[in-house]
Design a protein around this motif. Structure first.
Motif, PDB file in Angstrom:
ATOM      1  N   ARG A   1       0.861  -1.243   0.073  1.00 49.18           N
ATOM      2  CA  ARG A   1      -0.140   0.127  -0.138  1.00 49.18           C
ATOM      3  C   ARG A   1       1.070   1.341  -0.009  1.00 49.18           C
ATOM      4  O   ARG A   1       2.080   1.170   0.428  1.00 49.18           O
ATOM      5  N   THR A   2       0.298   2.320  -0.480  1.00 48.98           N
ATOM      6  CA  THR A   2       1.009   3.555  -0.434  1.00 48.98           C
ATOM      7  C   THR A   2       1.081   4.267   1.007  1.00 48.98           C
ATOM      8  O   THR A   2       0.398   3.673   1.736  1.00 48.98           O
ATOM      9  N   CYS A   3       1.979   5.074   1.174  1.00 49.78           N
ATOM     10  CA  CYS A   3       1.867   5.612   2.594  1.00 49.78           C
ATOM     11  C   CYS A   3       2.458   6.905   2.437  1.00 49.78           C
ATOM     12  O   CYS A   3       2.819   7.582   1.470  1.00 49.78           O
ATOM     13  N   LYS A   4       2.282   7.970   3.578  1.00 53.13           N
ATOM     14  CA  LYS A   4       2.964   9.321   3.383  1.00 53.13           C
ATOM     15  C   LYS A   4       3.767   9.368   4.499  1.00 53.13           C
ATOM     16  O   LYS A   4       3.367  10.046   5.669  1.00 53.13           O
ATOM     17  N   GLY A   5       5.211   8.949   4.218  1.00 48.78           N
ATOM     18  CA  GLY A   5       6.196   9.023   5.065  1.00 48.78           C
ATOM     19  C   GLY A   5       6.309   7.902   5.884  1.00 48.78           C
ATOM     20  O   GLY A   5       5.354   6.813   6.024  1.00 48.78           O
ATOM     21  N   ARG A   6       7.315   7.747   6.775  1.00 52.54           N
ATOM     22  CA  ARG A   6       7.575   6.563   7.499  1.00 52.54           C
ATOM     23  C   ARG A   6       7.254   6.485   8.783  1.00 52.54           C
ATOM     24  O   ARG A   6       7.251   5.619   9.685  1.00 52.54           O
ATOM     25  N   LYS A   7       6.340   7.531   9.293  1.00 48.73           N
ATOM     26  CA  LYS A   7       5.516   7.482  10.494  1.00 48.73           C
ATOM     27  C   LYS A   7       4.201   7.182  10.219  1.00 48.73           C
ATOM     28  O   LYS A   7       3.146   6.796  11.201  1.00 48.73           O
ATOM     29  N   ASN A   8       3.729   6.803   8.873  1.00 50.56           N
ATOM     30  CA  ASN A   8       2.394   6.579   8.364  1.00 50.56           C
ATOM     31  C   ASN A   8       2.230   5.016   8.416  1.00 50.56           C
ATOM     32  O   ASN A   8       2.859   4.432   7.498  1.00 50.56           O
ATOM     33  N   TYR A   9       1.510   4.545   9.140  1.00 51.25           N
ATOM     34  CA  TYR A   9       1.250   3.120   9.262  1.00 51.25           C
ATOM     35  C   TYR A   9      -0.280   2.364   8.536  1.00 51.25           C
ATOM     36  O   TYR A   9      -0.165   1.218   8.545  1.00 51.25           O
ATOM     37  N   THR A  10      -0.882   3.350   8.272  1.00 51.22           N
ATOM     38  CA  THR A  10      -2.218   2.941   7.685  1.00 51.22           C
ATOM     39  C   THR A  10      -2.301   3.249   6.255  1.00 51.22           C
ATOM     40  O   THR A  10      -2.708   2.503   5.510  1.00 51.22           O
ATOM     41  N   GLY A  11      -1.742   4.406   5.700  1.00 51.18           N
ATOM     42  CA  GLY A  11      -1.858   4.689   4.401  1.00 51.18           C
ATOM     43  C   GLY A  11      -2.793   4.284   3.625  1.00 51.18           C
ATOM     44  O   GLY A  11      -4.117   4.512   4.222  1.00 51.18           O
ATOM     45  N   GLY A  12      -2.714   4.154   2.288  1.00 53.76           N
ATOM     46  CA  GLY A  12      -3.706   3.915   1.337  1.00 53.76           C
ATOM     47  C   GLY A  12      -4.345   2.441   1.336  1.00 53.76           C
ATOM     48  O   GLY A  12      -4.217   1.798   2.350  1.00 53.76           O
ATOM     49  N   ALA A  13      -5.092   2.290   0.141  1.00 55.80           N
ATOM     50  CA  ALA A  13      -5.915   0.844   0.144  1.00 55.80           C
ATOM     51  C   ALA A  13      -4.786  -0.175   0.189  1.00 55.80           C
ATOM     52  O   ALA A  13      -3.667  -0.288  -0.416  1.00 55.80           O
ATOM     53  N   ASN A  14      -5.438  -1.409   0.803  1.00 53.75           N
ATOM     54  CA  ASN A  14      -4.469  -2.656   0.887  1.00 53.75           C
ATOM     55  C   ASN A  14      -4.466  -3.316  -0.450  1.00 53.75           C
ATOM     56  O   ASN A  14      -5.977  -3.459  -0.986  1.00 53.75           O
ATOM     57  N   HIS A  15      -3.653  -3.894  -0.958  1.00 56.80           N
ATOM     58  CA  HIS A  15      -3.481  -4.722  -1.895  1.00 56.80           C
ATOM     59  C   HIS A  15      -2.637  -5.863  -1.514  1.00 56.80           C
ATOM     60  O   HIS A  15      -1.538  -5.901  -0.720  1.00 56.80           O
ATOM     61  N   PHE A  16      -2.906  -7.030  -1.994  1.00 52.99           N
ATOM     62  CA  PHE A  16      -2.210  -8.161  -1.538  1.00 52.99           C
ATOM     63  C   PHE A  16      -1.764  -9.370  -2.657  1.00 52.99           C
ATOM     64  O   PHE A  16      -2.423  -9.156  -3.797  1.00 52.99           O
ATOM     65  N   VAL A  17      -0.707  -9.634  -2.590  1.00 55.74           N
ATOM     66  CA  VAL A  17      -0.167 -10.711  -3.719  1.00 55.74           C
ATOM     67  C   VAL A  17       0.528 -11.695  -2.996  1.00 55.74           C
ATOM     68  O   VAL A  17       0.722 -11.915  -1.659  1.00 55.74           O
ATOM     69  N   ALA A  18       0.726 -13.089  -3.952  1.00 60.10           N
ATOM     70  CA  ALA A  18       1.185 -14.037  -3.223  1.00 60.10           C
ATOM     71  C   ALA A  18       2.582 -14.015  -2.655  1.00 60.10           C
ATOM     72  O   ALA A  18       3.408 -13.253  -2.885  1.00 60.10           O
ATOM     73  N   LEU A  19       2.713 -14.768  -1.378  1.00 59.22           N
ATOM     74  CA  LEU A  19       4.075 -14.889  -1.016  1.00 59.22           C
ATOM     75  C   LEU A  19       5.007 -15.421  -1.876  1.00 59.22           C
ATOM     76  O   LEU A  19       6.224 -15.023  -1.734  1.00 59.22           O
ATOM     77  N   SER A  20       4.777 -16.175  -2.769  1.00 56.77           N
ATOM     78  CA  SER A  20       5.732 -16.713  -3.819  1.00 56.77           C
ATOM     79  C   SER A  20       6.338 -15.607  -4.768  1.00 56.77           C
ATOM     80  O   SER A  20       7.284 -16.080  -5.204  1.00 56.77           O
ATOM     81  N   MET A  21       5.770 -14.819  -4.747  1.00 60.10           N
ATOM     82  CA  MET A  21       6.351 -13.326  -5.521  1.00 60.10           C
ATOM     83  C   MET A  21       7.616 -12.987  -4.850  1.00 60.10           C
ATOM     84  O   MET A  21       8.266 -12.457  -5.530  1.00 60.10           O
ATOM     85  N   LEU A  22       7.835 -13.364  -3.822  1.00 52.82           N
ATOM     86  CA  LEU A  22       9.129 -13.074  -3.347  1.00 52.82           C
ATOM     87  C   LEU A  22      10.488 -13.964  -3.877  1.00 52.82           C
ATOM     88  O   LEU A  22      11.816 -13.619  -3.563  1.00 52.82           O
ATOM     89  N   ASP A  23      10.083 -15.211  -4.470  1.00 48.47           N
ATOM     90  CA  ASP A  23      10.964 -15.729  -5.222  1.00 48.47           C
ATOM     91  C   ASP A  23      11.030 -15.336  -6.870  1.00 48.47           C
ATOM     92  O   ASP A  23      12.059 -15.607  -7.493  1.00 48.47           O
TER      93      ASP A  23
END
Length: 130
Positions: A80-102
């Protein structure tokens, strides 16, 4: 190749490998996205024994979190997007597969498509244009 679907619950060795591998892959993702040094951090929260915890890449404009929280759906990377490194909620959540780490280039493409953050490697772009 790492088995992202093997549960970390009640398995300290698996949890250690999960966090070590995920941290390494997120650092490679930051490089693939050409994120400037100092514009992001990678942190790990192992949480309790019954869960995987999470590994997070937090950039000034994007928040990416890896965990085994979506195993029934096959998803485990939150983007998700965020506005700075103190922002922990940010924009809309999007999810992708863990296997994409490969497949870090594919994961980087997904991050760019979802957030607009990062740039394609100039050498890769030059090869595609040729």
């Amino acid at each position: 190749m790492f088995d992202w679907t093997r549960s970390c619950a009640y398995d300290e060795q698996q949890k250690r490998r999960f966090h070590t591998t995920a941290r390494s892959r997120l650092k490679k993702l930051a490089a693939e996205l050409a994120l400037p040094p100092g514009s992001y951090d990678v942190r790990s929260n192992k949480a309790g024994v019954a869960v995987s915890g999470e590994v997070t890449l937090h950039h000034t404009a994007v928040y990416i979190q890896v965990g085994q929280f979506g195993m029934s759906s096959g998803h485990g990377i939150l983007i998700r997007t965020c506005k700075g490194r103190k922002n922990y909620t940010g924009g809309a959540n999007h999810f992708v597969a863990l296997s994409m780490l490969d497949d870090i280039p594919a994961l980087a493409a997904a991050v760019r498509a979802i957030t607009g953050v990062g740039r394609a490697d100039a050498d890769s772009a030059d090869r595609r244009a040729a």
